[in-house]
Scaffold this motif. Structure first.
Motif, short mmCIF file in Angstrom:
data_model
loop_
_atom_site.label_atom_id
_atom_site.label_comp_id
_atom_site.label_asym_id
_atom_site.label_seq_id
_atom_site.Cartn_x
_atom_site.Cartn_y
_atom_site.Cartn_z
N VAL A 134 0.85 -1.19 0.00
CA VAL A 134 0.00 0.00 0.00
C VAL A 134 0.88 1.24 0.00
O VAL A 134 1.67 1.44 0.93
N ALA A 135 0.74 2.05 -1.02
CA ALA A 135 1.47 3.33 -1.14
C ALA A 135 2.97 3.15 -0.93
O ALA A 135 3.61 3.93 -0.24
N GLY A 136 3.51 2.07 -1.48
CA GLY A 136 4.94 1.83 -1.37
C GLY A 136 5.38 1.19 -0.07
O GLY A 136 6.57 0.95 0.13
N ARG A 156 4.96 -5.26 11.74
CA ARG A 156 4.68 -3.97 12.38
C ARG A 156 3.80 -3.10 11.48
O ARG A 156 2.87 -2.45 11.95
N TRP A 157 4.10 -3.08 10.18
CA TRP A 157 3.30 -2.29 9.26
C TRP A 157 1.91 -2.89 9.10
O TRP A 157 0.92 -2.17 8.98
#
Length: 180
Positions: free
Chosen positions: A47-49, A56-57
């Motif tokens: 998502v968006a790079g 964690r992300w």
């Protein structure tokens, strides 16, 4: 939703569980419904790079989705639709007498809940890396959810968060607990 729109409370819960049991025993064995016994691979999104393969992300994405869904549910509950649903829950005959359509309102609530459940199922499949009905959504898990909803409550977003945490953390804690 159509067959059970006239039900409420425990009758709606039992009808939903009966449908889930029928689905699991009649339709899931059909390969064209369940996709067969081989799970479908579901990669984590980009998502968006930002690569969400990093836990964690992915946790940040899940927290963001939880916040957005919780805010949406709160806004619906605090708005006109929520007031109409409260009126139907309090007195269906009274709600009909002032021009409300209980079946339409229940269908709206059912669709909102189904959309959130579908979003959660997609996130679960992305987290585990695969999607398989037989492995991810057994009927017994539905019974556990019913117990959690009855125990924690079904009318607030914080109760749903606590139920989700309990559903995830309690089995882990029990598994790690030393045997006495």
């Amino acid at each position: 939703a159509v067959p059970v729109l006239r039900l409420d409370g425990i009758h709606l819960t039992l009808a939903t569980l009966a449908f889930a049991l029928m689905f699991e025993n009649v339709l899931v064995p059909l390969d064209w419904v369940s996709g067969g016994s081989v799970p479908l691979d579901v990669p984590r999104p980009l998502v968006a790079g930002v690569d969400l393969a990093d836990d964690r992300w992915f946790l940040a994405l899940v927290a963001l989705v939880l916040a957005a869904a919780g805010l949406a549910v709160h806004r619906v509950g605090a708005g006109t639709t929520g007031r109409f649903l409260d009126a139907v829950r309090t007195s269906e005959a009274g709600a009909v007498s002032v021009g409300l359509a209980p079946l339409r309102l229940r269908a709206v609530a059912f669709c909102l809940a189904a959309g959130i459940a579908g979003l959660g199922g997609g996130l679960l499949a992305s987290w585990t890396g695969s999607a398989s009905y037989a492995r991810s959504f057994p009927f017994l898990a539905g019974l556990v959810w019913v117990v959690l909803v009855v125990t924690v409550g079904a009318r607030s977003v914080p109760a749903a968060v606590v139920a989700g945490l309990a559903f995830t953390l309690v089995p882990e804690l029990l598994e790690r607990a030393p045997l006495v």
